[in-house]
Design an enzyme around this catalytic site. Sequence first.
Site, mmCIF file in Angstrom:
data_model
loop_
_atom_site.group_PDB
_atom_site.id
_atom_site.type_symbol
_atom_site.label_atom_id
_atom_site.label_comp_id
_atom_site.label_asym_id
_atom_site.label_seq_id
_atom_site.Cartn_x
_atom_site.Cartn_y
_atom_site.Cartn_z
ATOM 1 N N SER A 129 0.813 -1.218 0.000
ATOM 2 C CA SER A 129 0.000 0.000 0.000
ATOM 3 C C SER A 129 0.842 1.262 0.000
ATOM 4 O O SER A 129 0.307 2.365 0.015
ATOM 5 C CB SER A 129 -0.950 0.002 1.203
ATOM 6 O OG SER A 129 -0.223 -0.059 2.408
ATOM 7 N N THR B 231 -1.198 3.871 3.216
ATOM 8 C CA THR B 231 -0.641 5.170 3.599
ATOM 9 C C THR B 231 0.169 5.145 4.879
ATOM 10 O O THR B 231 -0.353 4.803 5.948
ATOM 11 C CB THR B 231 -1.756 6.230 3.836
ATOM 12 O OG1 THR B 231 -2.680 6.186 2.766
ATOM 13 C CG2 THR B 231 -1.168 7.622 3.942
ATOM 14 N N THR C 222 1.936 6.989 -0.232
ATOM 15 C CA THR C 222 1.039 5.857 -0.470
ATOM 16 C C THR C 222 1.021 5.470 -1.946
ATOM 17 O O THR C 222 1.349 6.293 -2.808
ATOM 18 C CB THR C 222 -0.401 6.222 -0.044
ATOM 19 O OG1 THR C 222 -1.243 5.090 -0.154
ATOM 20 C CG2 THR C 222 -0.977 7.325 -0.902
ATOM 21 N N ARG D 215 -6.899 8.332 -10.581
ATOM 22 C CA ARG D 215 -7.431 8.655 -9.249
ATOM 23 C C ARG D 215 -6.299 9.101 -8.325
ATOM 24 O O ARG D 215 -5.243 8.477 -8.251
ATOM 25 C CB ARG D 215 -8.129 7.428 -8.671
ATOM 26 C CG ARG D 215 -8.758 7.637 -7.290
ATOM 27 C CD ARG D 215 -7.853 7.217 -6.166
ATOM 28 N NE ARG D 215 -8.508 7.299 -4.853
ATOM 29 C CZ ARG D 215 -7.877 7.174 -3.695
ATOM 30 N NH1 ARG D 215 -6.580 6.958 -3.680
ATOM 31 N NH2 ARG D 215 -8.542 7.255 -2.560
ATOM 32 N N THR E 166 -5.284 8.424 7.116
ATOM 33 C CA THR E 166 -5.200 7.165 6.387
ATOM 34 C C THR E 166 -6.625 6.701 6.109
ATOM 35 O O THR E 166 -7.569 7.151 6.755
ATOM 36 C CB THR E 166 -4.426 6.115 7.215
ATOM 37 O OG1 THR E 166 -4.312 4.916 6.452
ATOM 38 C CG2 THR E 166 -5.121 5.797 8.532
ATOM 39 N N GLY E 167 -6.764 5.824 5.141
ATOM 40 C CA GLY E 167 -8.095 5.334 4.819
ATOM 41 C C GLY E 167 -8.582 5.869 3.489
ATOM 42 O O GLY E 167 -7.780 6.214 2.610
HETATM 43 N N1 GLY Z 1 -5.459 7.416 1.994
HETATM 44 C C1 GLY Z 1 -4.851 7.099 0.781
HETATM 45 C C2 GLY Z 1 -5.716 7.120 -0.378
HETATM 46 O O1 GLY Z 1 -6.929 7.179 -0.265
HETATM 47 O O2 GLY Z 1 -5.193 7.091 -1.475
#
Ligand code: GLY
Length: 339
Positions: A83, A199, A217, A227, A250-251
């Site tokens: 990730s 992340t 990330t 994206r 994060t998330g």
């Molecule tokens: N928190 C990292 C992302 O949504 O890309």
Amino acid sequence: MADRRDFLKASLLGASALALAGKAGADTAGSGKPAGGARVVSTWDFGVAANQAAWAVLARGGHALDAVEAGAMVPEADLKNHSVGRAGYPDRDGHVTLDASIMDADGSCGAVAALEHIAHPIQVARRVMERTPHVLLVGEGALQFALEQGFPREELLTPESEQAWKEWLKTAHYQPSANSEVRDYGKTGLPGGKDNHDTIGMLAIDASGRLAGACTTSGMAWKMRGRVGDSPIIGAGLYVDGEVGAATSTGVGEEVIRNAGSFLVVELMRQGRSPQEACHEAVMRIVKKRPGASKDLQVGFLAMNRYGEVGAFAIQPGFSYAVCDARKQDGLLPAKSVF
Ligand code: GLY
């Protein structure tokens, strides 16, 4: 008029300082008195190893900015980490695209988004900050800048990541031509969930009391091409204000961007909230706006104020954060959560 403006400004600054001073002494990380001592915190269990690299800088009296850059490079290089960095899972079309940002206490910042073929986006983000008049470079332009700066061009898609992507393709249902898609992540693959937690966000205060932060990330696994999440967006995935504190997230980045999450956490601390209270309130802001959807998504915030006090809060259970200071180098704490 000018006098009145100056008076209001002085009053507001005074009120903020008093509010912060009133919070000094509390330590929500439970790691002892932070005042005057260096400390680094980062998201998730992989933050423990990252913190140790950052601590090597802080322990010799180094700058918080150097510490967070060194720390963030650890998961970026970790081939087991899918990730963050070079072994990050690709987008739905098989491209590994990386996002990163870095920010200093004086508001200096730099970021890259959708950067391909460069193993350490956090270093490129710092170069953007220090060697360009800009804050954010994206895609081809970010790659061009990185190559001009001497970073090697590499193939980042590892055989393991490619295999995982191909497995996902077997179950994914998307229709690129219709510009719509239905994702099937399965239970454990929920972005920000247990096995798709993304992340590293890292915040540090050095022995001189200087704050800095970094965030890096590969973003949501199997994301749509192009994206970009919260991590490279200053104020969303990362924000630092030397007068107040720093925050990272994060998330699911979309929810963090919608709420200017890290900026919100820092502004709540400016108003007198502890780092813990600020993270909690920012999470609840997201939940309140998306009461149904929030049951299935994860967002976590991690914050540190200018005294080195730390707090964290998440929507879902399972979010952990690593704390490292002179007393303990490998602390890992569970964050409180809504559910
Ligand atoms: N928190 C990292 C992302 O949504 O890309």
